[in-house]
Design a protein around this motif. Sequence first.
Motif, PDB file in Angstrom:
ATOM      1  N   GLY A 156       1.015  -1.004  -0.083  1.00 27.14           N
ATOM      2  CA  GLY A 156      -0.528   0.600  -0.167  1.00 27.14           C
ATOM      3  C   GLY A 156       0.511   1.138   0.005  1.00 27.14           C
ATOM      4  N   ALA A 157       2.171   0.896   0.306  1.00 25.24           N
ATOM      5  CA  ALA A 157       2.407   2.217   0.127  1.00 25.24           C
ATOM      6  C   ALA A 157       3.942   2.824  -1.111  1.00 25.24           C
ATOM      7  CB  ALA A 157       4.295   2.261   1.443  1.00 25.24           C
ATOM      8  N   ALA A 158       3.383   1.509  -1.705  1.00 23.56           N
ATOM      9  CA  ALA A 158       4.165   2.593  -3.184  1.00 23.56           C
ATOM     10  C   ALA A 158       3.710   3.263  -3.699  1.00 23.56           C
ATOM     11  CB  ALA A 158       4.159   0.756  -4.348  1.00 23.56           C
ATOM     12  N   GLY A 159       2.267   3.751  -3.576  1.00 22.62           N
ATOM     13  CA  GLY A 159       1.505   5.030  -4.312  1.00 22.62           C
ATOM     14  C   GLY A 159       2.421   6.063  -4.222  1.00 22.62           C
ATOM     15  N   ALA A 160       2.177   6.002  -2.524  1.00 19.49           N
ATOM     16  CA  ALA A 160       3.224   7.420  -2.020  1.00 19.49           C
ATOM     17  C   ALA A 160       4.174   7.595  -1.893  1.00 19.49           C
ATOM     18  CB  ALA A 160       2.731   7.104  -0.412  1.00 19.49           C
ATOM     19  N   ASP A 204      -6.920  -3.237  15.538  1.00 20.64           N
ATOM     20  CA  ASP A 204      -6.729  -5.218  14.893  1.00 20.64           C
ATOM     21  C   ASP A 204      -5.019  -5.081  15.684  1.00 20.64           C
ATOM     22  OD1 ASP A 204      -8.557  -6.217  14.161  1.00 20.64           O
ATOM     23  OD2 ASP A 204      -8.517  -5.717  12.524  1.00 20.64           O
ATOM     24  N   LEU A 205      -4.327  -3.954  15.598  1.00 24.93           N
ATOM     25  CA  LEU A 205      -2.811  -3.571  16.289  1.00 24.93           C
ATOM     26  C   LEU A 205      -3.025  -4.029  17.407  1.00 24.93           C
ATOM     27  CD1 LEU A 205      -1.893  -0.027  14.832  1.00 24.93           C
ATOM     28  CD2 LEU A 205      -1.138  -1.933  13.260  1.00 24.93           C
ATOM     29  N   PRO A 206      -2.004  -4.560  17.391  1.00 29.95           N
ATOM     30  CA  PRO A 206      -1.449  -5.123  18.876  1.00 29.95           C
ATOM     31  C   PRO A 206      -1.270  -3.571  20.020  1.00 29.95           C
ATOM     32  CG  PRO A 206      -0.234  -5.844  17.638  1.00 29.95           C
ATOM     33  CD  PRO A 206      -0.896  -5.218  17.175  1.00 29.95           C
ATOM     34  N   ASP A 207      -0.941  -4.274  21.056  1.00 31.49           N
ATOM     35  CA  ASP A 207      -0.395  -2.800  22.096  1.00 31.49           C
ATOM     36  C   ASP A 207       1.019  -3.229  21.539  1.00 31.49           C
ATOM     37  OD1 ASP A 207      -0.475  -1.577  24.071  1.00 31.49           O
ATOM     38  OD2 ASP A 207      -1.751  -2.109  25.853  1.00 31.49           O
ATOM     39  N   PRO A 208       1.243  -1.443  21.329  1.00 29.90           N
ATOM     40  CA  PRO A 208       3.181  -1.779  21.869  1.00 29.90           C
ATOM     41  C   PRO A 208       3.716  -2.255  22.474  1.00 29.90           C
ATOM     42  CG  PRO A 208       1.551   0.283  20.391  1.00 29.90           C
ATOM     43  CD  PRO A 208       0.517  -0.654  21.004  1.00 29.90           C
ATOM     44  N   VAL A 209       3.039  -2.012  23.578  1.00 30.97           N
ATOM     45  CA  VAL A 209       4.082  -2.109  24.892  1.00 30.97           C
ATOM     46  C   VAL A 209       4.695  -4.001  24.773  1.00 30.97           C
ATOM     47  CG1 VAL A 209       3.509  -2.482  27.396  1.00 30.97           C
ATOM     48  CG2 VAL A 209       2.509  -0.258  26.356  1.00 30.97           C
ATOM     49  N   THR A 210       2.953  -4.555  24.365  1.00 31.22           N
ATOM     50  CA  THR A 210       3.369  -6.292  24.100  1.00 31.22           C
ATOM     51  C   THR A 210       4.849  -7.235  23.414  1.00 31.22           C
ATOM     52  OG1 THR A 210       1.525  -6.460  22.950  1.00 31.22           O
ATOM     53  CG2 THR A 210       0.756  -6.642  24.537  1.00 31.22           C
ATOM     54  N   LEU A 211       4.517  -5.384  22.635  1.00 29.09           N
ATOM     55  CA  LEU A 211       6.239  -6.066  21.871  1.00 29.09           C
ATOM     56  C   LEU A 211       7.369  -5.383  22.290  1.00 29.09           C
ATOM     57  CD1 LEU A 211       4.542  -5.074  17.877  1.00 29.09           C
ATOM     58  CD2 LEU A 211       4.508  -7.216  19.399  1.00 29.09           C
ATOM     59  N   LEU A 212       7.461  -4.305  22.773  1.00 28.22           N
ATOM     60  CA  LEU A 212       8.585  -4.297  23.732  1.00 28.22           C
ATOM     61  C   LEU A 212       9.868  -4.980  24.831  1.00 28.22           C
ATOM     62  CD1 LEU A 212       7.431  -0.265  24.718  1.00 28.22           C
ATOM     63  CD2 LEU A 212       8.622  -1.058  22.414  1.00 28.22           C
ATOM     64  N   ASP A 269       9.679  -5.234  -4.711  1.00 30.17           N
ATOM     65  CA  ASP A 269       8.543  -6.355  -3.740  1.00 30.17           C
ATOM     66  C   ASP A 269       9.336  -6.273  -2.921  1.00 30.17           C
ATOM     67  OD1 ASP A 269       7.414  -6.599  -6.991  1.00 30.17           O
ATOM     68  OD2 ASP A 269       8.401  -7.944  -6.804  1.00 30.17           O
ATOM     69  N   LEU A 270      10.678  -6.212  -3.009  1.00 31.77           N
ATOM     70  CA  LEU A 270      11.189  -6.827  -1.173  1.00 31.77           C
ATOM     71  C   LEU A 270      10.429  -5.405  -0.324  1.00 31.77           C
ATOM     72  CD1 LEU A 270      12.142  -8.672   0.291  1.00 31.77           C
ATOM     73  CD2 LEU A 270      14.662  -8.135   0.175  1.00 31.77           C
ATOM     74  N   ALA A 271      10.935  -4.186  -0.444  1.00 30.87           N
ATOM     75  CA  ALA A 271      10.517  -3.271  -0.095  1.00 30.87           C
ATOM     76  C   ALA A 271       9.617  -2.663   0.438  1.00 30.87           C
ATOM     77  CB  ALA A 271      11.639  -1.577  -1.139  1.00 30.87           C
ATOM     78  N   THR A 272       8.212  -3.382  -0.386  1.00 31.83           N
ATOM     79  CA  THR A 272       6.817  -2.954   0.326  1.00 31.83           C
ATOM     80  C   THR A 272       6.295  -3.939   0.210  1.00 31.83           C
ATOM     81  OG1 THR A 272       6.263  -3.473  -2.149  1.00 31.83           O
ATOM     82  CG2 THR A 272       7.223  -0.925  -2.455  1.00 31.83           C
ATOM     83  N   GLY A 273       6.246  -5.082   0.543  1.00 34.53           N
ATOM     84  CA  GLY A 273       6.133  -6.137   0.874  1.00 34.53           C
ATOM     85  C   GLY A 273       5.025  -6.504   0.293  1.00 34.53           C
ATOM     86  N   ALA A 274       5.064  -5.994  -0.852  1.00 34.75           N
ATOM     87  CA  ALA A 274       4.502  -7.025  -2.559  1.00 34.75           C
ATOM     88  C   ALA A 274       4.399  -8.571  -2.591  1.00 34.75           C
ATOM     89  CB  ALA A 274       3.878  -5.292  -3.647  1.00 34.75           C
ATOM     90  N   ALA A 275       3.787  -8.663  -3.340  1.00 33.06           N
ATOM     91  CA  ALA A 275       3.922  -9.812  -4.194  1.00 33.06           C
ATOM     92  C   ALA A 275       4.810 -10.114  -5.088  1.00 33.06           C
ATOM     93  CB  ALA A 275       2.346 -10.459  -4.388  1.00 33.06           C
ATOM     94  N   PRO A 276       6.037 -10.898  -5.856  1.00 37.28           N
ATOM     95  CA  PRO A 276       6.314 -10.780  -6.930  1.00 37.28           C
ATOM     96  C   PRO A 276       5.399  -9.752  -8.373  1.00 37.28           C
ATOM     97  CG  PRO A 276       6.629 -12.479  -6.313  1.00 37.28           C
ATOM     98  CD  PRO A 276       4.979 -12.307  -5.432  1.00 37.28           C
ATOM     99  N   ALA A 292       5.209  -7.488  11.636  1.00 37.59           N
ATOM    100  CA  ALA A 292       3.951  -7.915  11.694  1.00 37.59           C
ATOM    101  C   ALA A 292       3.132  -6.282  11.815  1.00 37.59           C
ATOM    102  CB  ALA A 292       3.007  -8.829  12.171  1.00 37.59           C
ATOM    103  N   PHE A 293       4.181  -5.640  13.050  1.00 42.01           N
ATOM    104  CA  PHE A 293       3.143  -4.747  13.514  1.00 42.01           C
ATOM    105  C   PHE A 293       3.533  -3.404  12.515  1.00 42.01           C
ATOM    106  CE2 PHE A 293       3.690  -0.595  16.574  1.00 42.01           C
ATOM    107  CZ  PHE A 293       2.574  -0.773  16.858  1.00 42.01           C
ATOM    108  N   ASP A 294       5.217  -4.134  12.007  1.00 44.49           N
ATOM    109  CA  ASP A 294       5.110  -2.461  11.171  1.00 44.49           C
ATOM    110  C   ASP A 294       4.502  -2.193   9.797  1.00 44.49           C
ATOM    111  OD1 ASP A 294       7.607  -0.383  10.426  1.00 44.49           O
ATOM    112  OD2 ASP A 294       8.173  -1.993   8.955  1.00 44.49           O
ATOM    113  N   ALA A 295       4.871  -3.680   9.002  1.00 41.28           N
ATOM    114  CA  ALA A 295       3.557  -3.835   7.718  1.00 41.28           C
ATOM    115  C   ALA A 295       2.562  -3.718   7.872  1.00 41.28           C
ATOM    116  CB  ALA A 295       3.688  -5.672   7.462  1.00 41.28           C
ATOM    117  N   ALA A 296       1.528  -3.411   9.537  1.00 48.71           N
ATOM    118  CA  ALA A 296       0.614  -3.023   9.302  1.00 48.71           C
ATOM    119  C   ALA A 296       0.125  -1.448   9.701  1.00 48.71           C
ATOM    120  CB  ALA A 296      -0.361  -4.306  10.745  1.00 48.71           C
ATOM    121  N   LEU A 297       1.160  -0.832  10.687  1.00 52.37           N
ATOM    122  CA  LEU A 297       1.166   0.208  10.777  1.00 52.37           C
ATOM    123  C   LEU A 297       1.534   1.245   8.710  1.00 52.37           C
ATOM    124  CD1 LEU A 297       3.591   1.415  13.443  1.00 52.37           C
ATOM    125  CD2 LEU A 297       1.618   1.949  13.298  1.00 52.37           C
ATOM    126  N   THR A 298       2.589   0.191   8.416  1.00 53.74           N
ATOM    127  CA  THR A 298       2.259   1.086   6.981  1.00 53.74           C
ATOM    128  C   THR A 298       1.243   0.786   5.947  1.00 53.74           C
ATOM    129  OG1 THR A 298       4.748   0.116   7.146  1.00 53.74           O
ATOM    130  CG2 THR A 298       3.287   0.516   4.881  1.00 53.74           C
TER     131      THR A 298
END
Length: 715
Positions: free
Chosen positions: A404-408, A498-506, A562-569, A683-689
């Motif tokens: 989703g970040a590719a267009g921006a 759906d994002l987890p509480d960031p505190v649980t990831l620290l 693809d690797l940078a955006t997390g997209a399919a090939p 996964a948290f970073d991908a959801a934030l993006t």
Amino acid sequence: MTAAEIARLAGVGRAAVSNWRRRHPDFPRPVGGTDASPAFALAEVESWLRAQGKIAELPLLERVWQLVDTLRDPAGHPAAPLVEAGALLLLLHREPGQWAELADRPDTRLALALPRAVAGTAVHAFGPDGARTLGLPGLLGSTQLDLARLLAELAAQAGPVGAYEQLLTRYAEANTRQLSPTPPEAAELLAAVAGVPATVLDPAVGLGSVLLAHPPTTGRYGQDADPVAAALARLRIALHTPADEPGPLPLDLRAGDALRADGFPGDTFEAVLCQPPYNERDWGHDELQYDTRWPGGLVPPRGESELAWVLHCLAHTRPGGLAALLLPPTVAARRAGRRIRAELLRSGALRAVIALPAGAAPPYGVPLHLWVLRAPLPGSDFRQVLMLDAGASASGPAPTGPGGAAGAQAAEGGRDKVDWTGLRRTVLDAWRGFDLAAREGLPVPADRPGVHRVMAAIDLLDDETDLSPARHVPPAAPLGGAAELSHLGGRLAELLADLPDPVTLLPRPGAATDGASGVAPVGVVTIGELVRGGALEVYSSGTGAATRPAGSGGTPVVTDQDLATGAAPSAVLATGPGPAGDVRTRPGDVLVPALGGGTARVVPAEGPLVGAALGRQLHLLRPDPAALDPEFLAGQFRSTAGTRRAASHATTTARLDIRRVELPRLPLPAQHRLGTAFARLAAFDAALTQAAALGRGLTRAATDALATGALAPPE
């Protein structure tokens, strides 16, 4: 070798080399060059670096490149040795058995036999004048023989095609001011616009990128003012042609200035495609006043060299054929070129002006235009022009999928930020619909606000005749009203919920130093040591396999984008099974971009990434699951601390020396624990993006709706 080359060799920055010279009295003394740019003996530098433990062994590509540099004539062309190298690689490509027969001969016999074999291959591939045109030597010296043996080793590793691409990439990186090759993605876009012509001409061929985008069955013709560049392009295209293709190949590349000394006078082709040189003041204005290529004697102004190239390409296009050029945006609006632009509109030759995003082709900071023309057929009265703002469409609301970040990103510009899949789709869908309507007499496509508009030529003829798409494409309409904005807002709320509480990831305070936790490292180990110990396999793609956009079936190819955006090939293999040593991704593999950047991705157990080939500039790491946890490995590569010491900044582009990356030594259970934590953070970073991309689209649409009065402000 220079200080920059020493830095590249050791995988450090130039400042480090300067520090070594000051701090180490035994550092080799300069043997040439100038005070500002001293030169050092390769053997002395290599010996010193090895003694200091800064390199274990000189990489094969560096050894080849240093021999190429040794063979350069200071008074000659800097790329001349690459012609000999390319001719030898062509022998290895088309007739590998000949090298196998010659390799064991003594130097005195090989010095005569190898040039004859190489010349024979050139004649077979290019015709009777093939060897003479390339200027191949009849006798080889000892350094040339050393180069031949190293080239054979490099070809065994990367294939003859991959070996030559690596050498040409090094040459282009070292001569950025003199050479700006058209990137393969832009070349493929030009080729896709042209379709599948029987013959194609590139009058500014450079290293042949545009001609390479066409299949071997197409008759390919080209010209370049630099005879060495023309020879390099000829060899490069021949190397990319299947080895069993019978010769002479349908390939004719000539040397000479296409404007002043046209290599194909009177000849016409189905397609003429090029990225001409820009801003040339001395292009031959005075001596070409009465040239027949100028319609109605209308001579391009002295400051409009790009329009001279447009008319040159159009003159070589057969009636009904297509010409396409990548041009600076100023060509569409400069007042000096108004009369030429008006003539192109009146004649019906100009069919489309397409604004591309910045980063599509050099100069990468400029959003270039793609001009598409058709040589008018007798009696044709079609006088309409497609105005397409593909750069603006790339900056619209981003998709909400994994990429989703590719267009921006595309909107911000930059070579590595162009969404080529989306760009190709936008350009080709609009162009093909418009072109079909023009050829078949069908209704032209309806305007698409913010993307494209079809205009009558007469409506563009005014005091300025400005052909900039941004001036004529209507602005994008806001999203479909309050209901759609409400839907987007609800989708964003779901993502955020759906994002987890960031505190649980620290991480827990003090956990890293708690030996009882099983996480405390007991030293470090490099990737190179893990490879030597058999715990890890590393594959590097280099320039990667030839690709075409996904959508028409084939083996998927994962790219660095693809690797940078997390997209399919986003691409598939163009032809064949891929280069020698080609690998396919498996579940548990770790993909890392060669340029670093804190990106690493584990191939999941299922999905589009499984079984994909590697695109350019990627590393594939295949860990032994009994020794290394893949998520732990990927997390270490996403860590800036883990890759900082292995980054090379010898040029303007940072690169990652994969084998120098250090990992903490940990038992497998501790790796699993860290890998799980790394995976949750990823996964948290991908959801934030994804949420950020959707949020940007929502706020942009709401802003447009308020600004145009389509919707009222909230209570």
